[in-house]
Every structure is written in C-alpha cells, then in structure tokens.
Design a protein around this motif. Structure first.
Motif, PDB file in Angstrom:
ATOM      1  N   GLN A 187      18.419   1.633 -11.954  1.00 23.38           N
ATOM      2  CA  GLN A 187      18.406   2.861 -11.171  1.00 23.38           C
ATOM      3  C   GLN A 187      17.465   2.705  -9.981  1.00 23.38           C
ATOM      4  O   GLN A 187      16.300   2.325 -10.148  1.00 23.38           O
ATOM      5  CB  GLN A 187      17.973   4.039 -12.052  1.00 23.38           C
ATOM      6  CG  GLN A 187      18.880   4.216 -13.271  1.00 23.38           C
ATOM      7  CD  GLN A 187      18.422   5.320 -14.197  1.00 23.38           C
ATOM      8  OE1 GLN A 187      17.225   5.596 -14.302  1.00 23.38           O
ATOM      9  NE2 GLN A 187      19.356   5.952 -14.892  1.00 23.38           N
ATOM     10  N   VAL A 188      17.974   3.006  -8.796  1.00 21.25           N
ATOM     11  CA  VAL A 188      17.198   2.890  -7.561  1.00 21.25           C
ATOM     12  C   VAL A 188      17.200   4.256  -6.889  1.00 21.25           C
ATOM     13  O   VAL A 188      18.268   4.817  -6.606  1.00 21.25           O
ATOM     14  CB  VAL A 188      17.791   1.824  -6.625  1.00 21.25           C
ATOM     15  CG1 VAL A 188      16.962   1.717  -5.345  1.00 21.25           C
ATOM     16  CG2 VAL A 188      17.856   0.470  -7.334  1.00 21.25           C
ATOM     17  N   ILE A 189      16.017   4.796  -6.646  1.00 19.38           N
ATOM     18  CA  ILE A 189      15.906   6.168  -6.149  1.00 19.38           C
ATOM     19  C   ILE A 189      15.219   6.199  -4.784  1.00 19.38           C
ATOM     20  O   ILE A 189      14.491   5.281  -4.418  1.00 19.38           O
ATOM     21  CB  ILE A 189      15.168   7.071  -7.156  1.00 19.38           C
ATOM     22  CG1 ILE A 189      13.754   6.543  -7.437  1.00 19.38           C
ATOM     23  CG2 ILE A 189      15.962   7.201  -8.447  1.00 19.38           C
ATOM     24  CD1 ILE A 189      12.916   7.469  -8.316  1.00 19.38           C
ATOM     25  N   PRO A 190      15.419   7.285  -4.018  1.00 17.65           N
ATOM     26  CA  PRO A 190      14.866   7.380  -2.661  1.00 17.65           C
ATOM     27  C   PRO A 190      13.503   8.051  -2.640  1.00 17.65           C
ATOM     28  O   PRO A 190      12.974   8.465  -3.665  1.00 17.65           O
ATOM     29  CB  PRO A 190      15.911   8.251  -1.944  1.00 17.65           C
ATOM     30  CG  PRO A 190      16.363   9.188  -3.030  1.00 17.65           C
ATOM     31  CD  PRO A 190      16.336   8.398  -4.320  1.00 17.65           C
ATOM     32  N   TRP A 191      12.986   8.231  -1.409  1.00 18.35           N
ATOM     33  CA  TRP A 191      11.633   8.756  -1.241  1.00 18.35           C
ATOM     34  C   TRP A 191      11.589  10.248  -0.974  1.00 18.35           C
ATOM     35  O   TRP A 191      10.513  10.836  -0.905  1.00 18.35           O
ATOM     36  CB  TRP A 191      10.923   8.031  -0.098  1.00 18.35           C
ATOM     37  CG  TRP A 191      11.714   7.845   1.156  1.00 18.35           C
ATOM     38  CD1 TRP A 191      12.353   6.709   1.557  1.00 18.35           C
ATOM     39  CD2 TRP A 191      11.956   8.819   2.191  1.00 18.35           C
ATOM     40  NE1 TRP A 191      12.979   6.906   2.769  1.00 18.35           N
ATOM     41  CE2 TRP A 191      12.752   8.197   3.177  1.00 18.35           C
ATOM     42  CE3 TRP A 191      11.582  10.153   2.384  1.00 18.35           C
ATOM     43  CZ2 TRP A 191      13.177   8.855   4.328  1.00 18.35           C
ATOM     44  CZ3 TRP A 191      12.005  10.818   3.523  1.00 18.35           C
ATOM     45  CH2 TRP A 191      12.792  10.167   4.475  1.00 18.35           C
ATOM     46  N   LYS A 216       0.837  -1.200   0.000  1.00 21.33           N
ATOM     47  CA  LYS A 216       0.000   0.000   0.000  1.00 21.33           C
ATOM     48  C   LYS A 216       0.873   1.253   0.000  1.00 21.33           C
ATOM     49  O   LYS A 216       1.880   1.317   0.706  1.00 21.33           O
ATOM     50  CB  LYS A 216      -0.934   0.004   1.215  1.00 21.33           C
ATOM     51  CG  LYS A 216      -1.947  -1.130   1.217  1.00 21.33           C
ATOM     52  CD  LYS A 216      -2.752  -1.122   2.499  1.00 21.33           C
ATOM     53  CE  LYS A 216      -3.845  -2.202   2.471  1.00 21.33           C
ATOM     54  NZ  LYS A 216      -3.298  -3.557   2.294  1.00 21.33           N
ATOM     55  N   SER A 217       0.463   2.236  -0.781  1.00 18.48           N
ATOM     56  CA  SER A 217       1.077   3.557  -0.719  1.00 18.48           C
ATOM     57  C   SER A 217       0.168   4.450   0.119  1.00 18.48           C
ATOM     58  O   SER A 217      -1.037   4.532  -0.130  1.00 18.48           O
ATOM     59  CB  SER A 217       1.258   4.141  -2.121  1.00 18.48           C
ATOM     60  OG  SER A 217       2.005   5.332  -2.064  1.00 18.48           O
ATOM     61  N   VAL A 218       0.750   5.106   1.127  1.00 19.69           N
ATOM     62  CA  VAL A 218      -0.021   5.817   2.146  1.00 19.69           C
ATOM     63  C   VAL A 218       0.319   7.306   2.124  1.00 19.69           C
ATOM     64  O   VAL A 218       1.476   7.695   1.917  1.00 19.69           O
ATOM     65  CB  VAL A 218       0.290   5.219   3.540  1.00 19.69           C
ATOM     66  CG1 VAL A 218      -0.344   6.041   4.646  1.00 19.69           C
ATOM     67  CG2 VAL A 218      -0.181   3.778   3.608  1.00 19.69           C
ATOM     68  N   ASN A 219      -0.691   8.132   2.328  1.00 24.47           N
ATOM     69  CA  ASN A 219      -0.487   9.564   2.490  1.00 24.47           C
ATOM     70  C   ASN A 219       0.069   9.808   3.900  1.00 24.47           C
ATOM     71  O   ASN A 219      -0.630   9.571   4.891  1.00 24.47           O
ATOM     72  CB  ASN A 219      -1.830  10.289   2.320  1.00 24.47           C
ATOM     73  CG  ASN A 219      -1.706  11.796   2.467  1.00 24.47           C
ATOM     74  OD1 ASN A 219      -0.727  12.318   2.963  1.00 24.47           O
ATOM     75  ND2 ASN A 219      -2.742  12.500   2.031  1.00 24.47           N
ATOM     76  N   PRO A 220       1.312  10.274   4.030  1.00 19.11           N
ATOM     77  CA  PRO A 220       1.896  10.414   5.378  1.00 19.11           C
ATOM     78  C   PRO A 220       1.251  11.503   6.221  1.00 19.11           C
ATOM     79  O   PRO A 220       1.415  11.512   7.443  1.00 19.11           O
ATOM     80  CB  PRO A 220       3.362  10.742   5.085  1.00 19.11           C
ATOM     81  CG  PRO A 220       3.369  11.311   3.713  1.00 19.11           C
ATOM     82  CD  PRO A 220       2.269  10.624   2.971  1.00 19.11           C
ATOM     83  N   ALA A 250      11.208   4.322  -4.582  1.00 18.77           N
ATOM     84  CA  ALA A 250      11.084   3.916  -3.184  1.00 18.77           C
ATOM     85  C   ALA A 250       9.698   3.352  -2.919  1.00 18.77           C
ATOM     86  O   ALA A 250       8.706   3.789  -3.511  1.00 18.77           O
ATOM     87  CB  ALA A 250      11.354   5.107  -2.272  1.00 18.77           C
ATOM     88  N   GLU A 251       9.605   2.410  -1.997  1.00 20.81           N
ATOM     89  CA  GLU A 251       8.328   1.740  -1.746  1.00 20.81           C
ATOM     90  C   GLU A 251       7.300   2.674  -1.119  1.00 20.81           C
ATOM     91  O   GLU A 251       6.097   2.439  -1.248  1.00 20.81           O
ATOM     92  CB  GLU A 251       8.533   0.509  -0.864  1.00 20.81           C
ATOM     93  CG  GLU A 251       9.059   0.779   0.533  1.00 20.81           C
ATOM     94  CD  GLU A 251      10.572   0.771   0.613  1.00 20.81           C
ATOM     95  OE1 GLU A 251      11.092   0.509   1.716  1.00 20.81           O
ATOM     96  OE2 GLU A 251      11.245   1.035  -0.403  1.00 20.81           O
ATOM     97  N   THR A 252       7.738   3.746  -0.437  1.00 20.45           N
ATOM     98  CA  THR A 252       6.771   4.659   0.173  1.00 20.45           C
ATOM     99  C   THR A 252       6.315   5.761  -0.788  1.00 20.45           C
ATOM    100  O   THR A 252       5.339   6.461  -0.487  1.00 20.45           O
ATOM    101  CB  THR A 252       7.352   5.323   1.438  1.00 20.45           C
ATOM    102  OG1 THR A 252       8.522   6.071   1.089  1.00 20.45           O
ATOM    103  CG2 THR A 252       7.707   4.280   2.486  1.00 20.45           C
ATOM    104  N   THR A 253       6.993   5.926  -1.918  1.00 21.10           N
ATOM    105  CA  THR A 253       6.622   7.014  -2.844  1.00 21.10           C
ATOM    106  C   THR A 253       6.684   6.558  -4.302  1.00 21.10           C
ATOM    107  O   THR A 253       7.443   7.109  -5.108  1.00 21.10           O
ATOM    108  CB  THR A 253       7.554   8.226  -2.657  1.00 21.10           C
ATOM    109  OG1 THR A 253       8.923   7.783  -2.790  1.00 21.10           O
ATOM    110  CG2 THR A 253       7.352   8.886  -1.313  1.00 21.10           C
ATOM    111  N   THR A 256       8.175  -1.519  -9.224  1.00 21.08           N
ATOM    112  CA  THR A 256       7.964  -1.065  -7.848  1.00 21.08           C
ATOM    113  C   THR A 256       8.225  -2.204  -6.865  1.00 21.08           C
ATOM    114  O   THR A 256       8.132  -3.388  -7.208  1.00 21.08           O
ATOM    115  CB  THR A 256       6.532  -0.545  -7.674  1.00 21.08           C
ATOM    116  OG1 THR A 256       5.605  -1.491  -8.228  1.00 21.08           O
ATOM    117  CG2 THR A 256       6.354   0.777  -8.405  1.00 21.08           C
ATOM    118  N   GLY A 257       8.534  -1.823  -5.635  1.00 21.20           N
ATOM    119  CA  GLY A 257       8.808  -2.814  -4.607  1.00 21.20           C
ATOM    120  C   GLY A 257       9.705  -2.246  -3.538  1.00 21.20           C
ATOM    121  O   GLY A 257      10.047  -1.053  -3.550  1.00 21.20           O
TER     122      GLY A 257
END
Length: 477
Positions: free
Chosen positions: A156-160, A40-44, A186-189, A214-215
């Motif tokens: 390519q692996v990118i951050p959130w 799940k992607s969540v609105n923080p 990133a899994e959170t974004t 994604t993952g």
C-alpha cells in the motif's frame, strides 16, 4: 466591512513527543535500514526539521514483505474473523484515546489546520477502523461468495495530503479481510504512520501484520514491483498510477488505483447562495486544496454569476491563512516547496492565458510554504487551469446557461472522481447526477465522507472502490 479580530489560539506541541530519528517498522519492531540512508521530515509552516527518517532500500522491502508473508501464513490468515476484529477494535479505541496527539503531529508534518486534523481527519480514521472491525467476522455475508479468502500480502502506497486517513482507508479493510500489509507513507509526511506503528505495538498486534517502510519513489517502486506481493493499492497522481499499472500488468497481483481529479461544482440559478458558497469554499480551500476530489472547477449559471461571485469573494475575504496549529486558522501551509512551485507555475499560466486572477488581501508568513486562496474568472475549457490538477487553493470559474451545457462541461475532463450539484430541485439533482461521469456526486454539500460509503473514480481518476462494503472486495480472493 469590519472584521472580527481573533486572538491567537495555538494548540500546544507538548502533547507530541517527536523522536529525533525514526527507523523502519518491520516484524513488530523499529529497525535501521540495511544501507543507512536517511531523509528529513520538515514542518512546511516553518521549514524546521522535525525528524530524521530512514529511507527504505530494496533489501528493507524484502525484509518487510517476508515478515508480512510469515504473519499471513502463520498467524493472521488462519485467525478467525472474530479474533481479528478484536485487534481492529483495539486499534480504533487507541486512535481515539491518542487523537489529540495524532492531530497535532499530522498538522505539524503536513501543514493542515489543526481544526481539520482534529475535527475531520481523526474522527474518520477511528471510524474506519471501527467500521471494518465490524466486518471482520461477517465477510461471508458481504456478497462476495460464501467463503471469501484473503489475498495475502498487500502493498500500500499512500499520499501526503491525508496521511493518517489514507492509512486507515488502506489498512483497515486489508486487515479485516485477513491480509497482512506493507505500507509506504509519502516521504514528506511519514510521522503519523510511524506513530500508528507504535499504536500497533500498543495493541499487541502480532508482529509482521503491519509493516511500515518509509522512503521516496524508489522505495515505493521496489514495494509495488516485489514478487512477494499479492495486492497493490495506490493513492496518488495519475502519472505514477499509470506506471504502477504497467508494472503489475501480466502478473497475478490485484490492483486498485485512486488518482487525480478535477471536480466540477455546478451551481444552478435556484441554489441557496449562502449554502452553496460555503460548499464551494469547503470544496476547494479545505486542506489547502490538497484534495484529489477538490471542487477545483466552479460551474455557475450565467444568470446568477455576478451575485454569486460577489458573495464568494466576500466569504474568501474572511478566510484566515496562517499557523496550522492555531485553532482559528482556515488555510494552512502548502505541503512542500515542490508543490508550492507547481501551484505558482500553473497560476502564472492561468494569467498568461488570459484568465483574471483574484485573491483576498492576506498577509502570508515569512517562512514556510504559503499560497493565498485564489480565484480565476474568465476561464475557458481550453485553459490549463481548467484541465490540469493544480492540487492547491486555486478555483477556476466557468459559466453555463442550460443543464445540458453544465453536464457537458463538467464531463469535459480526463478525470472522473467527484462532482457537486447545487439546486433546490430534487428532480434536477437526480437527472444531472445520473449523467455526470464521476465516482461520487454530492448534492447541496461537498467533501462529505463516511466509512460506510464507497469512494473511487472513473477514467484517469483510477479504478476500484475504497470504503463501505465495496472496499472489502479489493482484498478478497
């Protein structure tokens, strides 16, 4: 002191059509995962679920790398630079046309204020694609040989923290040089990367040139360790960067790493106080401190310490914390519960080790992940808050007496990504900057970026450069 009251000015969510679920983007189409796993992607800011996203498996990574290899061998690699540039220009224009939609989605998925996403992130995203579109047919003049060739498939692996901007930093130069891409957000974004996949479709980019899988960490590991990959680019933590460096050691893969930072912002006694205060605030509280080059250490000359800290506290008291979609918001939500827990842990350690903690009075929302802008004084170089990357809105204040002491303290870190200098003397700027072991040194400003300028670090902040002409080198044989 009286404060100006701002009426709420929320940006509308209606411009974004968020799907209930998203697949992987492989070979020009959205597809389901082989094993059907999702997350799940969540609105923080609210903890509401935004969408269900497929978790890529090693078999999915295989399919994405195979698609990228086919596209490289048959279409993108043999294509002329002039024709590649047309696609990049088209993508850049589509990003501009859909910038409001992208900014709102970035704010929802990441927690950053809409004002930052709209006015900083999106213009830079488009600018990077425009800039590298201009390089695509001029690579022989870039200074890397008369006949530079692409490497092949780039993982390519990118951050959130800057999901869409980091995507642009990675994808634009790779495509300009003739490489194809498999990117893992990133899994959170993940949501703006998946919307970018729709833009690739809209631009009629040939299938397989850009693939998005994604993952979480296992998906990223499968990608960077895949034998069909020729180049790995990673932005993220130093710990993961070390693991990636070990995994590609002894292989033919090229590697660039942009990792953590603990930047020093050095304020001399002749610095313009109001200007420096704005720079310090921008350096650490921009994007909730979720910035690898954040100015998380303030080194202020002893003779102006008290007056400077008074001015800094007054400015911090005016920061507005709250709804990221409100155009008045200065500090949004922390990206995840895990990151909030780390910020709280290190802040508690700072108090336990004897530093004095201060935050302005601000009412935090009941739901979501929130942390008030925080200042620590009485910090020594031995404190963990002065040594470890907190990656949050936490500023540690140290003092110095002489320029030599300032340089010694600034360089006393395992990181070397960025630094800032505040003084009215140009000769002092040049003398100090020359001795700072940091990849980027800002003078009387901070956190300023341009696609024509290279960015990268030394020591545990990684190696290689992104942006500018230098950013092409990592994607050319």
């Amino acid at each position: 002191m009286s404060f100006f009251e701002y009426a709420p000015a929320p940006e509308s969510r209606s411009i974004v059509d968020i799907r209930s679920s998203y697949g992987l983007f492989i070979d020009g189409s959205f597809v389901d995962s082989v094993d059907g796993k999702t997350f799940k992607s969540v609105n923080p800011a609210t903890e509401e679920q935004l969408a269900e996203v497929v978790e890529g498996s090693p078999a999915d990574v295989d399919a994405a790398v195979a698609a990228a290899r086919r596209a490289f061998d048959t279409v993108w690699g043999p294509m002329s630079g002039a024709d590649r540039s047309k696609y990049l220009f088209r993508i850049a224009r589509l990003i501009q046309e859909r910038s409001r939609e992208l900014a709102v989605l970035e704010s929802l998925d990441n927690g950053k204020p809409i004002r930052e996403a709209r006015d900083v992130d999106l213009p830079l995203v488009a600018a990077h694609f425009f800039y590298y579109a201009g390089w695509a047919d001029k690579l022989s003049h870039a200074g890397f040989g008369s006949d530079p060739r692409p490497l092949g498939v780039a993982a390519q692996v990118i951050p959130w923290n800057f999901p869409l901007l980091m995507l642009a930093w990675k994808i634009a130069p790779a495509l300009a040089c003739g490489n194809t891409v498999v990117l893992k957000p990133a899994e959170t974004t993940p949501l703006t990367a998946l919307l970018f996949a729709e833009i690739c479709q809209q631009a009629d980019l040939p299938p397989g040139v850009v693939n998005i899988v994604t993952g979480a960490g296992e998906t990223g590991r499968a990608l960077v360790e895949h034998p069909g990959v020729d180049k790995v680019a990673f932005t993220g933590s130093t710990e993961v960067g070390r693991a990636i460096a070990r995994s590609v050691a002894g292989t033919r893969k090229r590697l660039t790493l942009e990792l953590g930072g603990k930047a020093a912002n050095i304020v001399f006694d002749d610095a313009p106080i109001d200007q420096a205060v704005e720079g310090i605030v921008n350096g650490i509280f921009f994007n909730q401190g979720h910035v690898c080059c954040a100015g998380s250490r303030l080194l202020v000359q002893e003779s102006v310490q008290d007056s400077f800290l008074d001015a800094l506290k007054r400015r911090m008291s005016l920061l507005r914390v709250g709804d990221p979609l409100d155009k008045n918001t200065d500090v949004g939500a922390i990206n995840s519960a895990a990151q909030l827990a780390r910020i709280r842990e290190l802040s508690a350690v700072g108090e336990e080790e004897g530093a004095s903690r201060w935050s302005p009075a601000c009412e935090l929302p009941d739901r979501g992940f929130w942390f008030a802008p925080t200042l620590f004084t009485g910090v020594s170089q031995a404190h963990r808050i002065a040594r470890e990357e907190i990656f949050g809105p936490v500023l540690s204040v140290l003092t110095f007496r002489t320029p030599d002491e300032a340089v010694e303290k600034a360089n006393n870190t395992p990181y070397g990504l960025s630094a800032g200098i505040w003084t009215e003397k140009g000769s002092r700027i040049l003398a100090v900057a020359d001795r700072l072991r940091a990849g980027v040194v800002w003078a009387n400003t901070f956190n300023k970026f341009d696609p024509t300028s290279p960015f990268g670090g030394y020591k545990e902040s990684g190696y290689g450069r992104e942006g500018g002409r230098h950013g092409l080198e990592a994607y050319l044989a």
